[in-house]
Design a protein around this motif. Structure first.
Motif, PDB file in Angstrom:
ATOM      1  N   GLY A 107       0.804  -1.216   0.000  1.00 17.34           N
ATOM      2  CA  GLY A 107       0.000   0.000   0.000  1.00 17.34           C
ATOM      3  C   GLY A 107       0.839   1.269   0.000  1.00 17.34           C
ATOM      4  N   PRO A 108       0.184   2.432  -0.101  1.00 13.70           N
ATOM      5  CA  PRO A 108       0.891   3.723  -0.158  1.00 13.70           C
ATOM      6  C   PRO A 108       1.854   3.981   1.004  1.00 13.70           C
ATOM      7  N   PRO A 109       1.488   3.692   2.281  1.00 11.39           N
ATOM      8  CA  PRO A 109       2.452   3.947   3.362  1.00 11.39           C
ATOM      9  C   PRO A 109       3.745   3.153   3.199  1.00 11.39           C
ATOM     10  N   ILE A 110       3.598   1.913   2.731  1.00 15.76           N
ATOM     11  CA  ILE A 110       4.780   1.075   2.517  1.00 15.76           C
ATOM     12  C   ILE A 110       5.599   1.598   1.337  1.00 15.76           C
ATOM     13  N   GLN A 111       4.937   1.993   0.284  1.00 12.89           N
ATOM     14  CA  GLN A 111       5.625   2.548  -0.876  1.00 12.89           C
ATOM     15  C   GLN A 111       6.408   3.810  -0.496  1.00 12.89           C
ATOM     16  N   THR A 112       5.792   4.646   0.331  1.00 16.17           N
ATOM     17  CA  THR A 112       6.456   5.885   0.758  1.00 16.17           C
ATOM     18  C   THR A 112       7.703   5.583   1.570  1.00 16.17           C
ATOM     19  N   PHE A 113       7.586   4.623   2.510  1.00 18.11           N
ATOM     20  CA  PHE A 113       8.749   4.245   3.307  1.00 18.11           C
ATOM     21  C   PHE A 113       9.836   3.637   2.425  1.00 18.11           C
ATOM     22  N   ALA A 114       9.452   2.748   1.521  1.00 17.62           N
ATOM     23  CA  ALA A 114      10.430   2.108   0.637  1.00 17.62           C
ATOM     24  C   ALA A 114      11.165   3.142  -0.212  1.00 17.62           C
ATOM     25  N   ASP A 115      10.450   4.167  -0.673  1.00 17.21           N
ATOM     26  CA  ASP A 115      11.071   5.206  -1.497  1.00 17.21           C
ATOM     27  C   ASP A 115      12.146   5.979  -0.737  1.00 17.21           C
ATOM     28  N   SER A 116      12.045   5.993   0.599  1.00 21.87           N
ATOM     29  CA  SER A 116      13.040   6.718   1.403  1.00 21.87           C
ATOM     30  C   SER A 116      14.352   5.952   1.537  1.00 21.87           C
ATOM     31  N   LEU A 117      14.334   4.673   1.193  1.00 22.78           N
ATOM     32  CA  LEU A 117      15.534   3.836   1.319  1.00 22.78           C
ATOM     33  C   LEU A 117      16.308   3.875   0.004  1.00 22.78           C
ATOM     34  N   THR A 118      16.899   5.008  -0.253  1.00 23.39           N
ATOM     35  CA  THR A 118      17.480   5.269  -1.576  1.00 23.39           C
ATOM     36  C   THR A 118      18.789   4.536  -1.824  1.00 23.39           C
ATOM     37  N   GLN A 119      19.469   4.092  -0.779  1.00 22.50           N
ATOM     38  CA  GLN A 119      20.771   3.444  -0.961  1.00 22.50           C
ATOM     39  C   GLN A 119      20.657   1.950  -1.262  1.00 22.50           C
ATOM     40  N   ALA A 120      19.457   1.390  -1.100  1.00 22.22           N
ATOM     41  CA  ALA A 120      19.268  -0.051  -1.287  1.00 22.22           C
ATOM     42  C   ALA A 120      18.802  -0.374  -2.698  1.00 22.22           C
ATOM     43  N   THR A 121      18.977  -1.624  -3.090  1.00 18.67           N
ATOM     44  CA  THR A 121      18.460  -2.122  -4.356  1.00 18.67           C
ATOM     45  C   THR A 121      17.010  -2.576  -4.145  1.00 18.67           C
ATOM     46  N   HIS A 122      16.108  -2.159  -5.026  1.00 21.04           N
ATOM     47  CA  HIS A 122      14.677  -2.441  -4.861  1.00 21.04           C
ATOM     48  C   HIS A 122      14.217  -3.504  -5.856  1.00 21.04           C
ATOM     49  N   TYR A 123      13.389  -4.426  -5.333  1.00 18.26           N
ATOM     50  CA  TYR A 123      12.791  -5.459  -6.172  1.00 18.26           C
ATOM     51  C   TYR A 123      11.293  -5.507  -5.910  1.00 18.26           C
ATOM     52  N   CYS A 124      10.543  -5.814  -6.953  1.00 12.79           N
ATOM     53  CA  CYS A 124       9.098  -5.989  -6.837  1.00 12.79           C
ATOM     54  C   CYS A 124       8.755  -7.429  -7.212  1.00 12.79           C
ATOM     55  N   LEU A 125       7.881  -8.067  -6.416  1.00 10.06           N
ATOM     56  CA  LEU A 125       7.514  -9.458  -6.636  1.00 10.06           C
ATOM     57  C   LEU A 125       5.993  -9.607  -6.662  1.00 10.06           C
TER      58      LEU A 125
END
Length: 265
Positions: free
Chosen positions: A59-77
């Motif tokens: 959901g949006p709250p999780i997406q917002t938090f994930a976007d703040s973790l700019t130094q990590a590699t992001h994956y979507c499953l």
């Protein structure tokens, strides 16, 4: 950029699965975390986050938090694939892979007025996690663990600790002898809990730095602990139960020790 993985056969996914469900994380120095609150606690504690895993249903709250973790590699499953990684029945849609802290890095001496909880051979993840949470709740200075205990960065331990694994120091010792030696350098009173202890916890005098040792679920305190402890205490049990769960005993005794410590503070 967010990378997408859709196959269980993907080598990266297989590694994440092994880390989340086995001791591979310990060997690689990685911790698997799931759930928004736990991931937020880890980020706030300053741990290095290597990978962010998101479900399609995040959901949006999780997406917002994930976007703040700019130094990590992001994956979507896909949601079905994400659930495979998680041990909870209703995953929230976010997981992290973080660098495990160095648990062997501890101060030269303990705080002479501090409170320490020692888990000596605690093998159940739920028990150890609850003990860490208890020590956090009662303002202990650290939790010390000996070889033979479950790894404190195990996913089930961290989940049982409810974020407390990132709130206070955790130290790992190779033996209970080494643990007691370190405590003694700071003049800490070593107190062991045993069902046959001669002194009830209520009789403890006020004051001073103390360490409470809780022995293994199956065998209790070891002969070494019995011989090197300054005091062996018990919890009076007028009821019919033969014993208490290790984590429950730790909670009762930790609260009592906190109260005794507060009397001189």
């Amino acid at each position: 950029m967010i990378r997408r993985i859709e196959s269980r056969k993907n080598p990266q996914f297989k590694q994440w699965l092994a880390i989340s469900q086995s001791d591979l994380g310990r060997k690689k120095g990685l911790v698997f975390l799931e759930g928004l609150r736990l991931c937020q606690d880890a980020a706030a504690s300053g741990v290095t986050i290597e990978t962010v895993l998101l479900s399609d249903h995040a959901g949006p709250p999780i997406q917002t938090f994930a976007d703040s973790l700019t130094q990590a590699t992001h994956y979507c499953l896909p949601e079905s694939l994400f659930r495979t990684l998680c041990d909870t029945k209703t995953p929230q849609g976010i997981a992290l892979l973080c660098d495990a802290p160095d648990l062997s890095h501890y101060p030269e001496k303990p705080n002479p007025n501090g409170l320490y909880l020692v888990a000596d051979g605690i093998s159940d993840p739920g028990n150890l996690g609850t003990m860490i949470r208890t020590a956090d709740a009662f303002a202990f200075d650290a939790v010390l663990m000996t070889a033979g205990s479950v790894w404190p960065m195990h996913a089930k331990v961290i989940r049982a600790a409810m974020g407390s694994a990132f709130h206070l120091p955790l130290y790992w010792f190779e033996s209970i002898e080494e643990t007691i030696d370190w405590l003694k350098t700071g003049g800490i009173q070593v107190i062991a809990a045993d069902i046959d202890g001669a002194q009830p916890v209520s009789d403890l005098p006020s004051g001073g730095g103390r360490a409470l040792i809780i022995g293994s679920e199956a065998h209790g305190i070891s002969p070494v602990v019995r011989s090197r402890s300054d005091q062996i205490i018990c919890i009076p049990m007028p009821g019919r139960a033969e014993s208490l769960n290790a984590a429950v005993a730790a909670a009762i005794l930790s609260y009592a020790m906190m109260e005794k410590n507060r009397e001189i503070r």
